[in-house]
Design a protein around this motif. Structure first.
Motif, PDB file in Angstrom:
ATOM      1  N   SER A   1      45.507  29.417  21.060  1.00 45.13           N
ATOM      2  CA  SER A   1      44.533  28.956  20.391  1.00 45.13           C
ATOM      3  C   SER A   1      45.222  27.853  19.182  1.00 45.13           C
ATOM      4  CB  SER A   1      43.574  29.783  19.843  1.00 45.13           C
ATOM      5  OG  SER A   1      42.527  29.123  18.988  1.00 45.13           O
ATOM      6  N   ALA A   2      46.226  28.524  18.778  1.00 45.26           N
ATOM      7  CA  ALA A   2      47.212  27.734  17.771  1.00 45.26           C
ATOM      8  C   ALA A   2      47.813  26.417  18.455  1.00 45.26           C
ATOM      9  CB  ALA A   2      48.063  28.691  16.996  1.00 45.26           C
TER      10      ALA A   2
ATOM     11  N   SER B   1      42.641  28.570  13.636  1.00 47.93           N
ATOM     12  CA  SER B   1      42.150  28.669  15.044  1.00 47.93           C
ATOM     13  C   SER B   1      42.700  29.897  15.624  1.00 47.93           C
ATOM     14  CB  SER B   1      42.643  27.646  15.738  1.00 47.93           C
ATOM     15  OG  SER B   1      42.340  27.411  16.974  1.00 47.93           O
TER      16      SER B   1
ATOM     17  N   ILE C   1      46.461  25.530   9.368  1.00 50.10           N
ATOM     18  CA  ILE C   1      45.281  24.996  10.354  1.00 50.10           C
ATOM     19  C   ILE C   1      45.405  25.848  11.641  1.00 50.10           C
ATOM     20  CG2 ILE C   1      44.520  23.167  11.506  1.00 50.10           C
ATOM     21  CD1 ILE C   1      45.405  21.414   9.097  1.00 50.10           C
ATOM     22  N   SER C   2      46.764  25.914  12.141  1.00 50.56           N
ATOM     23  CA  SER C   2      46.701  26.556  13.527  1.00 50.56           C
ATOM     24  C   SER C   2      46.513  27.971  13.557  1.00 50.56           C
ATOM     25  CB  SER C   2      48.115  26.116  14.083  1.00 50.56           C
ATOM     26  OG  SER C   2      49.151  26.643  13.336  1.00 50.56           O
TER      27      SER C   2
ATOM     28  N   THR D   1      46.459  24.798  21.016  1.00 49.78           N
ATOM     29  CA  THR D   1      45.287  23.979  21.116  1.00 49.78           C
ATOM     30  C   THR D   1      45.317  23.168  19.782  1.00 49.78           C
ATOM     31  OG1 THR D   1      44.493  25.336  23.003  1.00 49.78           O
ATOM     32  CG2 THR D   1      43.273  23.497  21.801  1.00 49.78           C
ATOM     33  N   SER D   2      45.231  23.926  18.796  1.00 49.08           N
ATOM     34  CA  SER D   2      44.995  23.239  17.214  1.00 49.08           C
ATOM     35  C   SER D   2      46.160  22.202  16.915  1.00 49.08           C
ATOM     36  CB  SER D   2      44.814  24.148  16.275  1.00 49.08           C
ATOM     37  OG  SER D   2      44.516  23.520  14.996  1.00 49.08           O
TER      38      SER D   2
ATOM     39  N   THR E   1      45.540  18.989  18.902  1.00 52.97           N
ATOM     40  CA  THR E   1      44.664  17.924  18.334  1.00 52.97           C
ATOM     41  C   THR E   1      45.392  17.229  17.048  1.00 52.97           C
ATOM     42  OG1 THR E   1      43.018  19.368  19.091  1.00 52.97           O
ATOM     43  CG2 THR E   1      42.373  17.945  17.219  1.00 52.97           C
ATOM     44  N   MET E   2      46.135  18.056  16.355  1.00 51.71           N
ATOM     45  CA  MET E   2      46.747  17.398  15.101  1.00 51.71           C
ATOM     46  C   MET E   2      47.665  16.435  15.577  1.00 51.71           C
ATOM     47  SD  MET E   2      47.206  20.430  12.351  1.00 51.71           S
ATOM     48  CE  MET E   2      47.778  21.491  13.541  1.00 51.71           C
TER      49      MET E   2
END
Length: 380
Positions: free
Chosen positions: A145-146, A48, A44-45, A148-149, A152-153
């Motif tokens: 960006s990773a 992103s 997921i990361s 930030t992802s 969120t998780m």
């Protein structure tokens, strides 16, 4: 064996399985569940991160197929192809630990060429200082960006330190100042594709402690450290006189008009002057239509408002989102003949139908939401 008794050597031989020395069982560093969880988080990361890199180089980028394993930096130096470029960052909040992103020099040269306006065909296998700076910035954007992802998780703020880049040219080069060559680390290897130019691998290296921390956060088993204010509060409560504690408990249970008896001095309650109570007076109601618009409405008539139109919505899981690509079709939960929603600053105010005005899309208002719907929308 003599006189019907076993010697100590014979006893040891029987306990060890007839002379075979039992080998110590090596403790497993990561379970299969933890490896799968780290792979899913990385998927997921890094998804992103691939979006961030795609925006920078204006090429389609995919970072998929994570493979999690346990290794050491020494083993990587012995088996991995060099040269490489490594970007090291530290998690400063949310997660504490190291994080290394390692990429082949040939792949980094393609990225640098695209960032500098080229066609992605790199002729030199060595990077100049400008190209190293460009690739480091691209990798920095990817890790940011990773992070930030991951924030969120994890539902928490995740910050990283300024990155440090270095070229890993041979086996004698030091890849990290904070990770020992013989220390067990977690290797998450991804497949990296950049259009038709690159089909390679990119590696993420994590210390075992950092990986365990990430797993504990996702599984909800993270142990929080006790706060420093807990102990003084407890001491303060203990230091209270027993009579005071009994009186506070008594006051919470019921309201008493009797003056509580205690062993310490209480300041007498002063009599307050009587409060005058008057009947409320209201102005007579006038014309409702005339008073609906304030007189000073001109002060806010030029305030800009954002108007948006919602064609429809849908809900998909992470697996479906990751499988989206160019040409994918997303079905919305609204029929073709249903009116679309018109939002002002995110609040629903009307419904309408989509029209075309001079080769541009437009919306013709068909109905205004009622006051009850407007209040419900504001509450939502």
């Amino acid at each position: 064996m003599s006189n019907g008794f076993l010697s100590q050597e014979e006893i040891d031989s029987l306990l060890n399985g007839g002379g075979m020395t039992a080998e110590p069982v090596q403790e497993e560093i990561l379970s299969d569940i933890e490896k799968d969880l780290l792979g899913e988080i990385g998927n997921i990361s890094m998804g992103s991160a691939s979006t961030a890199l795609s925006t920078i180089i204006n090429q389609q980028v995919n970072i998929t197929t994570p493979v999690v394993s346990v290794t050491t930096l020494k083993s990587l130096k012995d088996n991995f192809q060099v040269p490489n470029i490594a970007l090291e960052v530290k998690y400063t909040s949310g997660i504490m630990g190291e994080n290394l992103l390692v990429m082949k020099i040939t792949d980094a040269a393609v990225i640098a060429n695209l960032m500098m306006g080229g066609n992605g065909v790199a002729e030199n296998t060595e990077l100049s200082e400008i190209e190293i700076s460009a690739v480091s910035e691209a990798m920095n954007q990817m890790i940011g960006s990773a992070a930030t992802s991951m924030a969120t998780m994890f539902s928490r703020e995740v910050n990283i330190s300024p990155p440090e880049s270095r070229i890993w040219s041979d086996a004698s080069s030091n890849l990290s100042d904070n990770i020992n060559d013989n220390e067990d680390i977690i290797l998450v290897s991804f497949r990296l594709t950049i259009g038709d130019l690159v089909d390679s691998n990119i590696m993420q290296l994590l210390p075992v402690e950092t990986a365990k921390k990430i797993v504990s956060i996702m599984m909800g088993t993270e142990t929080s450290e006790p706060t420093k204010t807990a102990e003084p509060t407890k001491i303060e409560e203990t230091a209270k006189p027993q009579e005071t504690q009994r009186q506070e408990t008594h006051t919470q249970q019921r309201v008493s008009h009797e003056e509580p008896q205690s062993s310490y001095y209480q300041e007498p309650v002063r009599q307050q002057p009587p409060v005058e109570v008057q009947k409320a007076a209201f102005q007579p109601l006038g014309n409702a239509a005339a008073s609906a618009i304030p007189k000073n409405i001109d002060l806010i008539l030029d305030v800009p408002l954002e108007i948006s139109v919602v064609l429809g919505r849908t809900r998909k899981n992470i697996k479906d989102i990751l499988s989206l690509g160019t040409g994918s079709l997303i079905e919305l939960d609204k029929l073709a003949e249903e009116p679309v929603e018109i939002l002002v600053n995110g609040k629903r105010v009307a419904y309408g139908e989509v029209v075309v005005v001079d080769e541009n899309f437009g919306v013709r208002i068909t109905s205004i939401v009622s006051s009850a719907e407007r209040v419900k929308s504001l509450r939502e």
